[in-house]
Design an enzyme around this catalytic site. Structure first.
Site, PDB file in Angstrom:
ATOM      1  N   ALA A 148       0.820  -1.208   0.000  1.00  0.00           N
ATOM      2  CA  ALA A 148       0.000   0.000   0.000  1.00  0.00           C
ATOM      3  C   ALA A 148       0.852   1.256   0.000  1.00  0.00           C
ATOM      4  O   ALA A 148       1.917   1.295   0.623  1.00  0.00           O
ATOM      5  CB  ALA A 148      -0.914   0.007   1.219  1.00  0.00           C
ATOM      6  N   GLU A 173       6.374  -3.728 -10.005  1.00  0.00           N
ATOM      7  CA  GLU A 173       7.255  -4.553  -9.183  1.00  0.00           C
ATOM      8  C   GLU A 173       8.676  -4.050  -9.399  1.00  0.00           C
ATOM      9  O   GLU A 173       9.143  -3.973 -10.533  1.00  0.00           O
ATOM     10  CB  GLU A 173       7.134  -6.020  -9.591  1.00  0.00           C
ATOM     11  CG  GLU A 173       7.921  -6.972  -8.715  1.00  0.00           C
ATOM     12  CD  GLU A 173       7.734  -8.427  -9.146  1.00  0.00           C
ATOM     13  OE1 GLU A 173       7.357  -9.246  -8.282  1.00  0.00           O
ATOM     14  OE2 GLU A 173       7.945  -8.731 -10.341  1.00  0.00           O
ATOM     15  N   ASN A 174       9.319  -3.679  -8.302  1.00  0.00           N
ATOM     16  CA  ASN A 174      10.670  -3.119  -8.406  1.00  0.00           C
ATOM     17  C   ASN A 174      10.710  -1.921  -9.352  1.00  0.00           C
ATOM     18  O   ASN A 174      11.588  -1.812 -10.208  1.00  0.00           O
ATOM     19  CB  ASN A 174      11.663  -4.189  -8.850  1.00  0.00           C
ATOM     20  CG  ASN A 174      11.778  -5.328  -7.851  1.00  0.00           C
ATOM     21  OD1 ASN A 174      11.721  -5.104  -6.644  1.00  0.00           O
ATOM     22  ND2 ASN A 174      11.910  -6.554  -8.356  1.00  0.00           N
ATOM     23  N   ALA A 176       8.902  -1.077 -11.877  1.00  0.00           N
ATOM     24  CA  ALA A 176       8.596  -1.279 -13.301  1.00  0.00           C
ATOM     25  C   ALA A 176       7.354  -2.154 -13.428  1.00  0.00           C
ATOM     26  O   ALA A 176       7.089  -3.017 -12.576  1.00  0.00           O
ATOM     27  CB  ALA A 176       9.769  -1.936 -14.019  1.00  0.00           C
ATOM     28  N   GLU A 216      -0.192  -2.524 -16.946  1.00  0.00           N
ATOM     29  CA  GLU A 216       0.441  -2.086 -18.189  1.00  0.00           C
ATOM     30  C   GLU A 216       1.565  -3.026 -18.620  1.00  0.00           C
ATOM     31  O   GLU A 216       2.092  -3.809 -17.823  1.00  0.00           O
ATOM     32  CB  GLU A 216       1.014  -0.674 -18.015  1.00  0.00           C
ATOM     33  CG  GLU A 216      -0.025   0.382 -17.667  1.00  0.00           C
ATOM     34  CD  GLU A 216       0.558   1.780 -17.621  1.00  0.00           C
ATOM     35  OE1 GLU A 216       1.462   2.094 -18.437  1.00  0.00           O
ATOM     36  OE2 GLU A 216       0.123   2.568 -16.755  1.00  0.00           O
ATOM     37  N   THR A 279      -3.753   8.963 -23.192  1.00  0.00           N
ATOM     38  CA  THR A 279      -3.448   9.648 -24.458  1.00  0.00           C
ATOM     39  C   THR A 279      -2.338  10.674 -24.277  1.00  0.00           C
ATOM     40  O   THR A 279      -2.544  11.886 -24.415  1.00  0.00           O
ATOM     41  CB  THR A 279      -4.726  10.295 -25.019  1.00  0.00           C
ATOM     42  OG1 THR A 279      -5.532  10.798 -23.937  1.00  0.00           O
ATOM     43  CG2 THR A 279      -5.552   9.296 -25.809  1.00  0.00           C
ATOM     44  N   TYR A 280      -1.157  10.176 -23.970  1.00  0.00           N
ATOM     45  CA  TYR A 280       0.027  11.011 -23.825  1.00  0.00           C
ATOM     46  C   TYR A 280       1.265  10.132 -23.946  1.00  0.00           C
ATOM     47  O   TYR A 280       1.157   8.914 -24.110  1.00  0.00           O
ATOM     48  CB  TYR A 280       0.033  11.757 -22.490  1.00  0.00           C
ATOM     49  CG  TYR A 280      -0.472  10.967 -21.309  1.00  0.00           C
ATOM     50  CD1 TYR A 280       0.330  10.021 -20.677  1.00  0.00           C
ATOM     51  CD2 TYR A 280      -1.763  11.147 -20.824  1.00  0.00           C
ATOM     52  CE1 TYR A 280      -0.125   9.292 -19.597  1.00  0.00           C
ATOM     53  CE2 TYR A 280      -2.238  10.416 -19.749  1.00  0.00           C
ATOM     54  CZ  TYR A 280      -1.420   9.493 -19.130  1.00  0.00           C
ATOM     55  OH  TYR A 280      -1.886   8.766 -18.060  1.00  0.00           O
ATOM     56  N   TRP A 405      -2.822  12.969 -15.365  1.00  0.00           N
ATOM     57  CA  TRP A 405      -1.607  12.425 -14.755  1.00  0.00           C
ATOM     58  C   TRP A 405      -0.606  13.580 -14.648  1.00  0.00           C
ATOM     59  O   TRP A 405      -0.186  14.088 -15.678  1.00  0.00           O
ATOM     60  CB  TRP A 405      -1.029  11.286 -15.603  1.00  0.00           C
ATOM     61  CG  TRP A 405       0.246  10.763 -15.017  1.00  0.00           C
ATOM     62  CD1 TRP A 405       1.522  11.129 -15.370  1.00  0.00           C
ATOM     63  CD2 TRP A 405       0.385   9.805 -13.970  1.00  0.00           C
ATOM     64  NE1 TRP A 405       2.439  10.459 -14.603  1.00  0.00           N
ATOM     65  CE2 TRP A 405       1.775   9.640 -13.731  1.00  0.00           C
ATOM     66  CE3 TRP A 405      -0.517   9.081 -13.200  1.00  0.00           C
ATOM     67  CZ2 TRP A 405       2.269   8.768 -12.765  1.00  0.00           C
ATOM     68  CZ3 TRP A 405      -0.032   8.217 -12.239  1.00  0.00           C
ATOM     69  CH2 TRP A 405       1.346   8.058 -12.028  1.00  0.00           C
TER      70      TRP A 405
END
Length: 427
Positions: A148, A173-174, A176, A216, A279-280, A405
């Site tokens: 968290a 994770e780590n 990435a 992602e 969208t970036y 973002w």
């Protein structure tokens, strides 16, 4: 609101006089600390009735008037042009204030440990303009438990302002995104059940109302597995009275290979309650200098999205940052670009006495300068003109709202124009 691009010799005082407002009002809405420091080409938001629209390829007086609830005659008369006069791409037209459309907004926040006072202050400033505050991120572990983030009192600030808290779940994770981690979760219903149970416990304790998956860089062959995972998640979370949403990579067709292949627009449109289009990042840390979210490319993503996903489920993604690239640029082995907020970019242009140019195709501002060592820099960022172009795109395609973002990157013009263009939905 109107938008003004600074010309040679202009000051806040002269600009204010032109529009009939005080220079102090202009300085306040644009958060300009030094009233004497302006860059040629700098965009300013002018706190006045109505707004300015930049003519896009394919626009006509008829289409612009229709989108804004006006007749061609009314639009032409307000701009002192002939009904039969051809429009030029990049031409600015004054649009009188019209009834505002209701939209939703979602803003990601990525707090560090400990959560800084600056982030708490900025959250308090912005939650009034939000439908959702999205806490990035709860990181899935391979056994189905979660790491968290620190949240301090950010979720309470949102709740007090009537913004819903969204719990962002990621496959980080780590530091990435991990396709391997995601696959482990997708292949085990036992791990999923533990994950869903923990999510529900945290959501109930903290007060999250939406569960937002930002998975992602997945293996493209895991597309069906991800869809099945989301269906199981939907059933658990809907039963608990929570909504489900996802972040989607920018696609212009149903590509099933590569790093975006696992993101299935049509399936997400059927399964989840809403999606955020990322969208970036056309211009990014390791790219050649260019716009981060060029309008033609963004629109191509939107055109595809509305074919596969109900418009009422789509949030248009928007970056709150730009990049400063230094020669030699990253593809030639140079240093990665440095992220800058729109406010920082503008202040840099002022400090370097750089002229800000505006790319009418990409709908993005940019400038170049040389640092003390003689190295050339190129900066692309966002300003009032570029964000208004995105707001116009949202209106054109009748999307649900805007996703940002991320919090902490100062862009005061965005918030002023957001309030000028829309009524923000609170739930």
């Amino acid at each position: 609101m109107q938008i003004h691009a600074v010309s040679q010799g202009e000051s806040l005082y002269s600009i204010g006089k032109r529009y009939g407002v005080s220079w102090e009002e202009i300085a306040e809405v644009n958060e300009i600390g030094n009233s004497e420091a302006l860059a040629i080409g700098q965009a300013l938001v002018i706190p006045s009735d109505g707004n300015m629209y930049t003519v896009q390829p394919g626009d006509s007086l008829y289409s612009i008037a229709q989108r804004n609830g006006m007749t061609i005659t009314q639009l032409a008369n307000r701009n002192n042009i002939s009904i039969s006069a051809p429009l030029s791409v990049g031409q600015r037209l004054y649009i009188p204030s019209a009834p505002k459309r209701n939209v939703e907004t979602l803003l990601y926040v990525e707090p560090r440990t400990p959560v800084s006072e600056a982030m708490i202050t900025e959250t308090a400033r912005r939650v009034g303009d939000l439908t959702y505050l999205a806490m990035f991120s709860y990181q899935v572990k391979r056994d189905g438990t979660l790491d968290a983030p620190s949240t301090a009192n950010l979720t309470q600030l949102a709740a007090d302002a009537g913004a819903l808290n969204a719990m962002v779940i990621s496959n980080l994770e780590n530091f990435a995104f991990s396709a391997e981690l995601a696959r482990d979760v997708f292949l085990s219903t036992g791990v999923q059940d533990l994950l869903f149970t923990e999510i529900l416990e945290i959501a109930g304790r903290v007060g999250y109302r939406d569960i937002h998956f930002d998975f992602e860089l997945l293996f493209p062959e895991d597309r069906a597995l991800y869809n099945a995972f989301l269906r199981r998640a939907r059933d658990r979370f809907h039963a608990a009275g929570l909504t489900l949403s996802t972040a989607l990579a920018p696609k212009t067709s149903d590509v099933r290979t590569g790093i975006y292949g696992a993101h299935d627009y049509k399936a997400h449109g059927e399964i989840v309650d809403f999606v955020s289009l990322m969208t970036y990042e056309w211009g990014y840390t390791y790219s050649e200098p260019q716009a981060v979210s060029p309008l033609p490319q963004v629109e191509q993503v939107v055109k595809y999205a509305v074919q596969e996903i109900p418009r009422s489920k789509i949030f248009l993604g928007q970056n709150l940052y730009g990049y400063d690239w230094q020669e030699p640029y990253p593809p030639q082995g140079g240093q990665p670009a440095k992220a800058v907020s729109p406010k920082q970019a503008t202040e840099l242009a002022v400090a370097q006495r750089a002229r800000i140019e505006y790319d009418s195709t990409a709908q993005a501002p940019h400038f170049s300068y040389y640092d003390a060592s003689g190295a050339r820099h190129e900066v692309w960022f966002e300003d009032a003109r570029s964000i208004q172009a995105k707001f116009d795109l949202l209106k054109k395609y009748r999307l649900r709202g805007m996703m940002y973002w991320k919090l902490g990157l100062a862009f005061p013009q965005n918030w002023a124009l957001l309030e000028s263009n829309f009524n923000i939905v609170k739930k």
